[in-house]
Design a protein around this motif. Structure first.
Motif, short mmCIF file in Angstrom:
data_model
loop_
_atom_site.label_atom_id
_atom_site.label_comp_id
_atom_site.label_asym_id
_atom_site.label_seq_id
_atom_site.Cartn_x
_atom_site.Cartn_y
_atom_site.Cartn_z
N ALA A 252 -19.50 6.48 3.62
CA ALA A 252 -18.04 6.43 3.56
C ALA A 252 -17.55 5.19 2.82
CB ALA A 252 -17.46 6.46 4.98
N VAL A 253 -18.28 4.06 3.00
CA VAL A 253 -17.88 2.83 2.32
C VAL A 253 -17.99 3.00 0.81
CG1 VAL A 253 -18.46 0.40 1.96
CG2 VAL A 253 -18.51 1.38 4.26
N GLN A 255 -17.90 5.79 -0.88
CA GLN A 255 -16.88 6.72 -1.34
C GLN A 255 -15.52 6.03 -1.45
OE1 GLN A 255 -17.02 9.75 -2.46
NE2 GLN A 255 -19.16 10.23 -2.06
N ARG A 256 -15.23 5.19 -0.46
CA ARG A 256 -13.91 4.50 -0.47
C ARG A 256 -13.82 3.49 -1.61
NH1 ARG A 256 -12.55 -0.25 2.05
NH2 ARG A 256 -14.38 -0.18 3.41
N LEU A 257 -14.89 2.74 -1.81
CA LEU A 257 -14.84 1.65 -2.79
C LEU A 257 -15.19 2.09 -4.20
CD1 LEU A 257 -16.43 -1.31 -0.79
CD2 LEU A 257 -14.02 -0.85 -1.17
N GLY A 259 -16.19 5.76 -4.99
CA GLY A 259 -16.12 7.19 -5.25
C GLY A 259 -17.49 7.82 -5.46
N ARG A 279 -10.18 -4.84 -5.27
CA ARG A 279 -10.99 -3.68 -4.85
C ARG A 279 -11.24 -3.70 -3.35
NH1 ARG A 279 -13.48 -0.63 -8.90
NH2 ARG A 279 -12.47 -1.11 -10.88
N ALA A 280 -11.27 -4.90 -2.77
CA ALA A 280 -11.52 -5.02 -1.33
C ALA A 280 -10.97 -6.35 -0.84
CB ALA A 280 -13.02 -4.93 -1.05
N ASP A 302 -16.01 -2.79 8.12
CA ASP A 302 -17.04 -1.79 8.31
C ASP A 302 -18.30 -2.09 7.51
OD1 ASP A 302 -15.75 -1.46 5.94
OD2 ASP A 302 -15.21 0.64 6.24
#
Length: 337
Positions: A252-253, A255-257, A259, A279-280, A302
């Protein structure tokens, strides 16, 4: 360039039954003539077993080993055009340095032995080549570690092998001398044009010396490529994390950061900046000073990311909120195992 060494589905299994250990598992590899090729991997990855099979000290359980197109899989070490430099150098303490270097010419079986004067002259020539002129009368115990390493190298080269195997020969040296010998070894290999196969678990050593690198893990080759390709575009998670520091983003990390299902982001590609287009965002959990750079470990909630700040940058304090930036080109997709 033609292949100096070819491994064709080579495997090596130690023991039998449930206790059998598959040290090398179906390796295919070609090493070009005149190449400085490094076998890189952690302890137990299979790299040393591969070197020993090329040298004839261990026989393959399956597959073939070819040197200059000749199948040498079952030949003993003395029947192969190969010499080896070991980590402990294996010098004879009771012989002079000159006689240690000349020893292969004293015992060679394939050609008529050289007269003593000719052997000694050849040994002095090799000592000069490795920058040790004038030490021929000494004993190995009278030399430093770096000098003994050079003597072992001269001895391995005196019989003009087609292939030189180097089994972590710099492992016993201190850092400064090790770095000096890395440069000297590479320069010597270029001058002589002999194929060098070098073993190390030191990633920096492999990156700085090699024409190409083969990264081993659990008896298999994970990737064979140039040092820059190994570092910038690792084929697998293992290579990304073993060679240099790496942030591996997954699930998930990722995908979020990014893709992507999994991607690598080197710490030096991350910069600190303003909230705009960050970006974060996270808090600094750890600060490590390494001289030429400072490494931050940033807690994103996370997951954590490492970011390397170049020398001269003022590092934020622990607990400080930071915004992380990187270019799209800094991300490299990783394939599944």
């Amino acid at each position: 360039m033609s292949a100096a060494v070819s491994l064709d589905r080579v495997s090596c299994i130690f023991g039998t039954g449930p206790q059998a250990v598959r040290a090398v598992d179906g390796v295919d590899l070609e090493i070009a003539a005149g190449e400085f090729f490094t076998l890189l991997g952690p302890s137990g990855s299979g790299k040393t077993t591969v070197l020993r099979m090329i040298g004839g000290f261990t026989l393959p359980t399956a597959g073939r080993i070819l040197i200059d197109g000749q199948d040498v899989s079952l030949l003993p070490p003395y029947a192969r055009p190969v010499n080896t430099v070991f980590q402990d150098y294996a010098l004879f303490p009771h012989l002079s340095v000159r006689d240690n270097v000349a020893y292969p010419l004293m015992v060679q079986k394939t050609v008529r032995k050289m007269p003593r004067a000719q052997r000694e002259a050849k040994a002095d020539e090799l000592l000069a080549l490795v920058q040790l002129p004038g030490v021929g009368e000494r004993r190995p115990a009278q030399l430093s570690g770096g000098q003994r390493q050079r003597v072992a190298l001269a001895r391995a080269l005196i019989s003009q092998p087609k292939l030189l195997l180097l089994d972590e020969p710099l492992g016993a040296l201190d850092l400064k001398l090790r770095e000096q010998m890395q440069s000297e070894l590479k320069a010597l290999q270029r001058r002589l044009g002999i194929t060098f196969i070098f073993i190390t678990h030191d990633q920096h050593e492999a990156l700085s010396m090699s024409d190409r690198i083969g990264v081993f893990n659990q008896g298999r080759l994970e990737q064979v490529a140039t040092p820059q390709q190994i570092y910038d575009t690792p084929a697998t998670r293992f290579v990304a994390q073993f060679v240099g520091a790496a942030n591996v983003l997954e699930g998930a990390v990722a995908q979020r950061l990014t893709g992507q299902a999994a991607a690598m982001l080197r710490p030096e590609r991350i910069t600190l900046g303003s909230p705009a287009q960050a970006r974060a965002q996270g808090s600094v959990a750890e600060v490590q000073y390494f001289g030429s750079f400072t490494r931050l470990r940033v807690d994103l909630g996370d997951t954590q990311l490492q970011a390397d700040l170049p020398a001269g940058c003022v590092a934020p304090d622990m607990g400080h909120q930071v915004h992380l930036h990187w270019d799209d080109g800094a991300l490299h997709a990783l394939r599944s195992p």
